[in-house]
Design an enzyme around this catalytic site. Sequence first.
Site, PDB file in Angstrom:
ATOM      1  N   LYS A 294     -49.138 -13.385  87.167  1.00  0.00           N
ATOM      2  CA  LYS A 294     -49.928 -13.319  88.415  1.00  0.00           C
ATOM      3  C   LYS A 294     -51.349 -13.831  88.190  1.00  0.00           C
ATOM      4  O   LYS A 294     -51.823 -14.700  88.912  1.00  0.00           O
ATOM      5  CB  LYS A 294     -49.975 -11.878  88.960  1.00  0.00           C
ATOM      6  CG  LYS A 294     -48.599 -11.275  89.214  1.00  0.00           C
ATOM      7  CD  LYS A 294     -48.700  -9.884  89.814  1.00  0.00           C
ATOM      8  CE  LYS A 294     -49.322  -8.849  88.897  1.00  0.00           C
ATOM      9  NZ  LYS A 294     -48.465  -8.437  87.775  1.00  0.00           N
TER      10      LYS A 294
ATOM     11  N   ARG B  63     -49.556  -2.631  95.238  1.00  0.00           N
ATOM     12  CA  ARG B  63     -48.623  -2.172  94.207  1.00  0.00           C
ATOM     13  C   ARG B  63     -47.826  -0.958  94.652  1.00  0.00           C
ATOM     14  O   ARG B  63     -46.974  -0.483  93.901  1.00  0.00           O
ATOM     15  CB  ARG B  63     -49.400  -1.811  92.939  1.00  0.00           C
ATOM     16  CG  ARG B  63     -49.390  -2.894  91.849  1.00  0.00           C
ATOM     17  CD  ARG B  63     -50.278  -2.421  90.723  1.00  0.00           C
ATOM     18  NE  ARG B  63     -49.985  -2.981  89.450  1.00  0.00           N
ATOM     19  CZ  ARG B  63     -50.615  -4.026  88.907  1.00  0.00           C
ATOM     20  NH1 ARG B  63     -51.528  -4.667  89.577  1.00  0.00           N
ATOM     21  NH2 ARG B  63     -50.327  -4.422  87.696  1.00  0.00           N
TER      22      ARG B  63
ATOM     23  N   ARG C 236     -50.687 -11.220  74.401  1.00  0.00           N
ATOM     24  CA  ARG C 236     -52.066 -11.188  74.899  1.00  0.00           C
ATOM     25  C   ARG C 236     -52.851 -10.083  74.208  1.00  0.00           C
ATOM     26  O   ARG C 236     -54.018 -10.246  73.873  1.00  0.00           O
ATOM     27  CB  ARG C 236     -52.067 -10.981  76.419  1.00  0.00           C
ATOM     28  CG  ARG C 236     -53.465 -10.959  77.001  1.00  0.00           C
ATOM     29  CD  ARG C 236     -53.470 -11.012  78.518  1.00  0.00           C
ATOM     30  NE  ARG C 236     -52.846  -9.844  79.111  1.00  0.00           N
ATOM     31  CZ  ARG C 236     -52.645  -9.693  80.417  1.00  0.00           C
ATOM     32  NH1 ARG C 236     -52.997 -10.645  81.252  1.00  0.00           N
ATOM     33  NH2 ARG C 236     -52.068  -8.601  80.885  1.00  0.00           N
TER      34      ARG C 236
ATOM     35  N   ARG D  74     -57.429  -6.034  75.372  1.00  0.00           N
ATOM     36  CA  ARG D  74     -56.997  -5.154  76.467  1.00  0.00           C
ATOM     37  C   ARG D  74     -56.155  -4.021  75.908  1.00  0.00           C
ATOM     38  O   ARG D  74     -55.085  -4.252  75.352  1.00  0.00           O
ATOM     39  CB  ARG D  74     -56.207  -5.952  77.512  1.00  0.00           C
ATOM     40  CG  ARG D  74     -57.053  -6.309  78.708  1.00  0.00           C
ATOM     41  CD  ARG D  74     -56.265  -7.053  79.742  1.00  0.00           C
ATOM     42  NE  ARG D  74     -55.256  -6.225  80.408  1.00  0.00           N
ATOM     43  CZ  ARG D  74     -54.635  -6.609  81.506  1.00  0.00           C
ATOM     44  NH1 ARG D  74     -54.896  -7.770  82.052  1.00  0.00           N
ATOM     45  NH2 ARG D  74     -53.725  -5.811  82.056  1.00  0.00           N
TER      46      ARG D  74
ATOM     47  N   ARG E 213     -45.752   0.583  81.787  1.00  0.00           N
ATOM     48  CA  ARG E 213     -46.230  -0.203  82.930  1.00  0.00           C
ATOM     49  C   ARG E 213     -45.060  -0.856  83.664  1.00  0.00           C
ATOM     50  O   ARG E 213     -45.044  -0.923  84.893  1.00  0.00           O
ATOM     51  CB  ARG E 213     -47.215  -1.279  82.447  1.00  0.00           C
ATOM     52  CG  ARG E 213     -48.555  -0.696  82.053  1.00  0.00           C
ATOM     53  CD  ARG E 213     -49.344  -1.621  81.172  1.00  0.00           C
ATOM     54  NE  ARG E 213     -49.683  -2.885  81.791  1.00  0.00           N
ATOM     55  CZ  ARG E 213     -50.087  -3.947  81.113  1.00  0.00           C
ATOM     56  NH1 ARG E 213     -50.180  -3.904  79.796  1.00  0.00           N
ATOM     57  NH2 ARG E 213     -50.398  -5.048  81.750  1.00  0.00           N
TER      58      ARG E 213
HETATM   59  P1  B4P Z   1     -50.307 -12.431  83.412  1.00  0.00           P
HETATM   60  O1  B4P Z   1     -48.842 -12.327  83.590  1.00  0.00           O
HETATM   61  O2  B4P Z   1     -51.024 -13.475  84.178  1.00  0.00           O
HETATM   62  O3  B4P Z   1     -50.877 -11.014  83.680  1.00  0.00           O
HETATM   63  P2  B4P Z   1     -50.748 -10.175  85.026  1.00  0.00           P
HETATM   64  O4  B4P Z   1     -49.373 -10.291  85.626  1.00  0.00           O
HETATM   65  O5  B4P Z   1     -51.880 -10.568  85.887  1.00  0.00           O
HETATM   66  O6  B4P Z   1     -50.962  -8.769  84.396  1.00  0.00           O
HETATM   67  P3  B4P Z   1     -50.918  -7.251  84.812  1.00  0.00           P
HETATM   68  O7  B4P Z   1     -50.031  -6.997  85.964  1.00  0.00           O
HETATM   69  O8  B4P Z   1     -50.582  -6.572  83.566  1.00  0.00           O
HETATM   70  O9  B4P Z   1     -52.415  -6.867  85.058  1.00  0.00           O
HETATM   71  P4  B4P Z   1     -53.317  -6.222  86.181  1.00  0.00           P
HETATM   72  O10 B4P Z   1     -54.668  -6.634  85.762  1.00  0.00           O
HETATM   73  O11 B4P Z   1     -52.865  -6.581  87.549  1.00  0.00           O
HETATM   74  O12 B4P Z   1     -50.569 -12.680  81.898  1.00  0.00           O
HETATM   75  C1  B4P Z   1     -49.892 -11.983  80.860  1.00  0.00           C
HETATM   76  C2  B4P Z   1     -49.821 -12.838  79.617  1.00  0.00           C
HETATM   77  O13 B4P Z   1     -48.727 -13.750  79.748  1.00  0.00           O
HETATM   78  C3  B4P Z   1     -51.034 -13.726  79.353  1.00  0.00           C
HETATM   79  O14 B4P Z   1     -51.333 -13.704  77.990  1.00  0.00           O
HETATM   80  C4  B4P Z   1     -50.593 -15.117  79.785  1.00  0.00           C
HETATM   81  O15 B4P Z   1     -51.261 -16.139  79.098  1.00  0.00           O
HETATM   82  C5  B4P Z   1     -49.125 -15.060  79.467  1.00  0.00           C
HETATM   83  N1  B4P Z   1     -48.320 -15.946  80.314  1.00  0.00           N
HETATM   84  C6  B4P Z   1     -48.415 -16.095  81.666  1.00  0.00           C
HETATM   85  N2  B4P Z   1     -47.477 -16.958  82.108  1.00  0.00           N
HETATM   86  C7  B4P Z   1     -46.776 -17.368  80.990  1.00  0.00           C
HETATM   87  C8  B4P Z   1     -45.655 -18.255  80.793  1.00  0.00           C
HETATM   88  N3  B4P Z   1     -45.085 -18.912  81.811  1.00  0.00           N
HETATM   89  N4  B4P Z   1     -45.184 -18.413  79.547  1.00  0.00           N
HETATM   90  C9  B4P Z   1     -45.753 -17.763  78.497  1.00  0.00           C
HETATM   91  N5  B4P Z   1     -46.818 -16.911  78.623  1.00  0.00           N
HETATM   92  C10 B4P Z   1     -47.308 -16.721  79.854  1.00  0.00           C
HETATM   93  O16 B4P Z   1     -53.129  -4.631  86.033  1.00  0.00           O
HETATM   94  C11 B4P Z   1     -53.590  -3.861  84.944  1.00  0.00           C
HETATM   95  C12 B4P Z   1     -53.614  -2.373  85.294  1.00  0.00           C
HETATM   96  O17 B4P Z   1     -54.621  -2.116  86.337  1.00  0.00           O
HETATM   97  C13 B4P Z   1     -52.340  -1.760  85.872  1.00  0.00           C
HETATM   98  O18 B4P Z   1     -51.420  -1.369  84.870  1.00  0.00           O
HETATM   99  C14 B4P Z   1     -52.911  -0.540  86.663  1.00  0.00           C
HETATM  100  O19 B4P Z   1     -53.219   0.526  85.813  1.00  0.00           O
HETATM  101  C15 B4P Z   1     -54.224  -1.068  87.227  1.00  0.00           C
HETATM  102  N6  B4P Z   1     -54.092  -1.608  88.586  1.00  0.00           N
HETATM  103  C16 B4P Z   1     -54.320  -2.911  88.946  1.00  0.00           C
HETATM  104  N7  B4P Z   1     -54.090  -3.095  90.257  1.00  0.00           N
HETATM  105  C17 B4P Z   1     -53.693  -1.891  90.755  1.00  0.00           C
HETATM  106  C18 B4P Z   1     -53.289  -1.444  92.044  1.00  0.00           C
HETATM  107  N8  B4P Z   1     -53.229  -2.289  93.093  1.00  0.00           N
HETATM  108  N9  B4P Z   1     -52.931  -0.140  92.197  1.00  0.00           N
HETATM  109  C19 B4P Z   1     -52.987   0.705  91.183  1.00  0.00           C
HETATM  110  N10 B4P Z   1     -53.358   0.363  89.916  1.00  0.00           N
HETATM  111  C20 B4P Z   1     -53.701  -0.934  89.693  1.00  0.00           C
END
Ligand code: B4P
Length: 190
Positions: free
Chosen positions: A16, A91, A130, A136, A148
């Site tokens: 995302k 979420r 990551r 993180r 998660r």
């Molecule tokens: P991404 O995959 O981009 O990470 P994300 O989905 O944005 O992460 P996440 O859901 O964990 O985080 P968020 O901050 O929203 O990247 C992951 C890794 O994969 C990276 O290293 C990237 O380079 C790699 N990657 C991506 N695409 C790839 C591919 N095609 N091939 C290989 N590698 C690849 O949430 C964090 C925390 O915040 C949650 O657990 C929760 O506690 C809180 N939170 C956030 N929003 C919330 C909400 N709305 N409600 C309640 N809690 C919330």
Amino acid sequence: MNKTNIVLFGPPGAGKGTQSAFLVERYGLEHLSTGDLLRGEIKRGTELGLRAQELMSAGELVPDVVVVGMIRNRLRERPDAKGFIFDGFPRTIAQAEALDSTLKALGTEITVMLSLEVEEEELVKRLLGRGATSGREDDRSEEVVRKRIKEYHDKTAPLKGYYDAQGKLRPIDGMGGIAAITARLVEAIG
Ligand code: B4P
């Protein structure tokens, strides 16, 4: 007002945050990531950040009222935006309902939900990868990463049904290289 409002959806590690960066640039939309906003609060050491930190490092969701308040403020601050990419929000069903009513009050609505579909073992691999470099805390232990993913299945995945009922769900294959996935998203946006 005709805005383009995209929910970029998927489990933790689905890409995302990664894909939002490309879409924001290509379409000139505002990026709203609740994860980034919460990490900003933690960095500044605010009271909200201190509360959120504990939950996030345990792999749990932050309370709806906190994230809904943050998003509402950002939406009201940007009345002239072309549209928004919601990354990691909503979420829960309660967050989705709050988002719908806030957008309605602003005279707009969600255009589409793009749901990145990725196999669980690939998610674990990406997040631990990551965690090795990002500092993180929630990406460091396999136990927290799996927690998660479980939170996602229990509380977040039902949102696909919520948007499907509105005719807005578009599943996207999120396996493979980053550029190939961007191309699939661009095609779906049209
Ligand atoms: P991404 O995959 O981009 O990470 P994300 O989905 O944005 O992460 P996440 O859901 O964990 O985080 P968020 O901050 O929203 O990247 C992951 C890794 O994969 C990276 O290293 C990237 O380079 C790699 N990657 C991506 N695409 C790839 C591919 N095609 N091939 C290989 N590698 C690849 O949430 C964090 C925390 O915040 C949650 O657990 C929760 O506690 C809180 N939170 C956030 N929003 C919330 C909400 N709305 N409600 C309640 N809690 C919330």
